[in-house]
Design a protein around this motif. Structure first.
Motif, short mmCIF file in Angstrom:
data_model
loop_
_atom_site.label_atom_id
_atom_site.label_comp_id
_atom_site.label_asym_id
_atom_site.label_seq_id
_atom_site.Cartn_x
_atom_site.Cartn_y
_atom_site.Cartn_z
N ILE A 262 0.82 -1.20 0.00
CA ILE A 262 0.00 0.00 0.00
C ILE A 262 0.86 1.26 0.00
N MET A 263 2.02 1.21 0.66
CA MET A 263 2.89 2.37 0.72
C MET A 263 3.52 2.66 -0.65
N VAL A 264 4.06 1.63 -1.26
CA VAL A 264 4.79 1.81 -2.53
C VAL A 264 3.84 2.13 -3.67
N SER A 265 2.71 1.42 -3.75
CA SER A 265 1.80 1.60 -4.87
C SER A 265 1.12 2.96 -4.86
N ASN A 266 1.02 3.60 -3.68
CA ASN A 266 0.39 4.92 -3.58
C ASN A 266 1.39 6.03 -3.32
N ASP A 267 2.69 5.71 -3.33
CA ASP A 267 3.75 6.71 -3.11
C ASP A 267 3.49 7.53 -1.85
N ILE A 268 3.17 6.85 -0.76
CA ILE A 268 2.82 7.52 0.48
C ILE A 268 4.08 7.82 1.29
N LEU A 269 4.15 9.03 1.83
CA LEU A 269 5.21 9.42 2.74
C LEU A 269 4.61 9.55 4.14
N LEU A 270 5.37 9.12 5.14
CA LEU A 270 4.87 9.15 6.52
C LEU A 270 5.67 10.13 7.36
N LYS A 271 4.96 10.84 8.21
CA LYS A 271 5.64 11.62 9.23
C LYS A 271 6.15 10.67 10.30
N PRO A 272 7.27 10.99 10.95
CA PRO A 272 7.82 10.07 11.96
C PRO A 272 6.88 9.84 13.13
N ASN A 273 6.06 10.85 13.45
CA ASN A 273 5.08 10.71 14.52
C ASN A 273 3.68 10.85 13.93
N LEU A 274 2.94 9.75 13.92
CA LEU A 274 1.59 9.74 13.36
C LEU A 274 0.56 9.90 14.46
N VAL A 275 -0.58 10.46 14.10
CA VAL A 275 -1.72 10.55 15.02
C VAL A 275 -2.76 9.54 14.55
N ILE A 276 -3.11 8.58 15.42
CA ILE A 276 -4.15 7.61 15.10
C ILE A 276 -5.43 8.05 15.79
N ILE A 277 -6.50 8.15 15.01
CA ILE A 277 -7.79 8.61 15.50
C ILE A 277 -8.79 7.46 15.41
N ASP A 278 -9.44 7.14 16.52
CA ASP A 278 -10.41 6.05 16.49
C ASP A 278 -11.80 6.56 16.14
N GLU A 279 -12.78 5.68 16.17
CA GLU A 279 -14.14 6.02 15.75
C GLU A 279 -14.80 7.05 16.66
N MET A 280 -14.34 7.14 17.90
CA MET A 280 -14.92 8.09 18.84
C MET A 280 -14.20 9.44 18.82
N GLY A 281 -13.22 9.57 17.93
CA GLY A 281 -12.50 10.83 17.82
C GLY A 281 -11.33 10.96 18.76
N ARG A 282 -11.03 9.91 19.52
CA ARG A 282 -9.88 9.95 20.41
C ARG A 282 -8.60 9.77 19.61
N SER A 283 -7.52 10.34 20.08
CA SER A 283 -6.27 10.30 19.30
C SER A 283 -5.09 9.86 20.15
N TRP A 284 -4.12 9.25 19.47
CA TRP A 284 -2.88 8.79 20.09
C TRP A 284 -1.73 9.11 19.14
N VAL A 285 -0.62 9.54 19.69
CA VAL A 285 0.58 9.77 18.89
C VAL A 285 1.39 8.48 18.88
#
Length: 294
Positions: free
Chosen positions: A216-239
Motif C-alpha cells: 500500500i505504501m509503494v503503490s500509492n507513493d505515500i510518505l509518513l511523518k515520523p510521529n503519526l496521530v491515530i484517531i479512532d471512531e470516537m474521535g480519540r487520538s494517540w501519537v
C-alpha cells in the motif's frame, strides 16, 4: 616475480556448499519471530547481518531484521508479514537455504508433507485498495424496472376520447435512461478517488507493534511523518511512532500499545486504517475503524 601462496585450511572449518536448516512453525513461539538453530549460527562467521531477505519458491522476497538475544539469533521485524502472507499454521515445515551473505531461500511444506501453494505477490505491487464499483442492488433494479413498466403503460394508455392512439410508437429513451448497465456505468464514473486503506487482523503479538504493508505504501507513493496521530471512531487520538524498517516498510511502535489497550483489541479483531494525505501524499494521521470478532 610474484610469489604463490597456498593457504592452509582446517577441514573442519570449511563452509558447506549448501547451508540449510529446518524449522517447524508453532504459533505461540514463531508468529512474532523465528529463531535460527544455534548450531547454524557458526556459519555467519561471527558477522551476523542486521538485515536479511527471505525469499520463497516464487522468488518473492520479504525484508526482515536479525536480532541476537541471549545467544539466540532471531528473524524479527518483517517476519510477521511473511507469516501472514503465507498463512502459516501449526506444524508447517520450513526449510531455509542460506546463500552465505544475507539471503534465505525458504520452502514451505504443509502438514501433509507436500509443498504449500504460494501466495500471489509481485515485486511491483498492485494497489490493495478496493474500489467499490458495484452493480446496482436488486432493489435498484426493481425500481428501474418499475419505472420502465410505468412508462410502457403510459405509452399504451388511451387518450381523452377513450380510444387508443392510432400510430404511437413506444419511446425507448426512458428504458435506456434507467437501464441497469448504463445506470451502473453512470454511477461508477462519478465515484470519487479511493482513499488508501489497509487492514490488520489482530494477532497475539499485535499489542507491541504492527506493520504497515509495503504494497500500500509503494503503490500509492505515500510518505509518513515520523510521529503519526491515530484517531479512532470516537474521535480519540494517540501519537504513535512510525519506525522505518526498509524501503516502503514501516512499523507502528511507541504509542501503539496505548491505542491497543484503550480500544480493548483482542485476537482476530479487524482494524481498518485510512490514510489522511495532504497534497504531497504526506500522511500525518491514520483513521482507524475496528471490527470486533463476533
Amino acid at each position: 616475480m610474484a610469489k604463490s601462496v597456498m593457504a592452509v585450511v582446517d577441514p573442519g572449518s570449511r563452509i558447506p556448499s549448501t547451508l540449510e536448516f529446518f524449522k517447524v512453525f508453532l504459533p505461540n513461539s514463531s508468529s512474532q519471530s523465528m529463531s535460527i538453530p544455534p548450531a547454524f549460527v557458526k556459519y555467519f562467521n561471527g558477522r551476523i547481518p542486521s538485515e536479511a531477505i527471505i525469499r520463497d519458491q516464487s522468488r518473492n522476497s520479504w525484508h526482515v531484521t536479525l536480532e541476537e538475544l541471549k545467544n539466540i539469533v532471531l528473524f524479527k521485524d518483517g517476519w510477521q508479514e511473511f507469516v501472514d502472507s503465507h498463512h502459516l499454521k501449526r506444524g508447517y515445515f520450513l526449510v531455509f537455504q542460506y546463500d552465505g551473505s544475507h539471503v534465505f531461500d525458504v520452502k514451505i511444506f504443509g502438514k501433509n508433507g507436500c509443498k504449500k501453494e504460494l501466495v500471489s505477490r509481485i515485486s511491483n505491487p498492485v494497489p490493495t485498495v478496493k474500489v467499490k464499483d458495484e452493480p446496482l442492488s436488486e432493489e435498484d433494479y426493481s425500481t428501474s424496472l418499475t419505472r420502465c413498466k410505468r412508462s410502457d403503460s403510459e405509452v399504451r394508455s388511451t387518450d381523452s376520447s377513450g380510444t387508443a392512439p392510432k400510430s404511437r410508437r413506444r419511446s425507448t429513451s426512458n428504458l435506456e435512461e434507467h437501464s441497469p448497465s448504463k445506470t451502473a456505468k453512470h454511477i461508477s464514473m462519478k465515484l470519487p478517488s479511493p482513499t488508501p486503506t489497509f487492514k490488520h487482523i489482530v494477532k497475539h503479538w499485535s499489542y507491541k507493534a504492527i506493520q504497515i504493508p509495503q504494497l500500500i505504501m509503494v503503490s500509492n507513493d505515500i510518505l509518513l511523518k515520523p510521529n503519526l496521530v491515530i484517531i479512532d471512531e470516537m474521535g480519540r487520538s494517540w501519537v504513535v511512532k512510525a519506525r522505518p524498517i526498509s524501503r516502503g516498510r514501516f512499523s507502528l511502535t511507541s504509542g501503539w500499545g496505548a491505542f491497543f489497550i484503550a480500544n480493548s483489541l483482542t485476537i482476530d479483531d479487524e482494524c481498518t486504517f485510512e490514510f489522511v494525505l495532504d497534497s504531497n501524499n504526506l500522511c500525518g494521521e491514520l483513521k482507524c475503524c475496528s471490527n470486533k470478532k463476533s
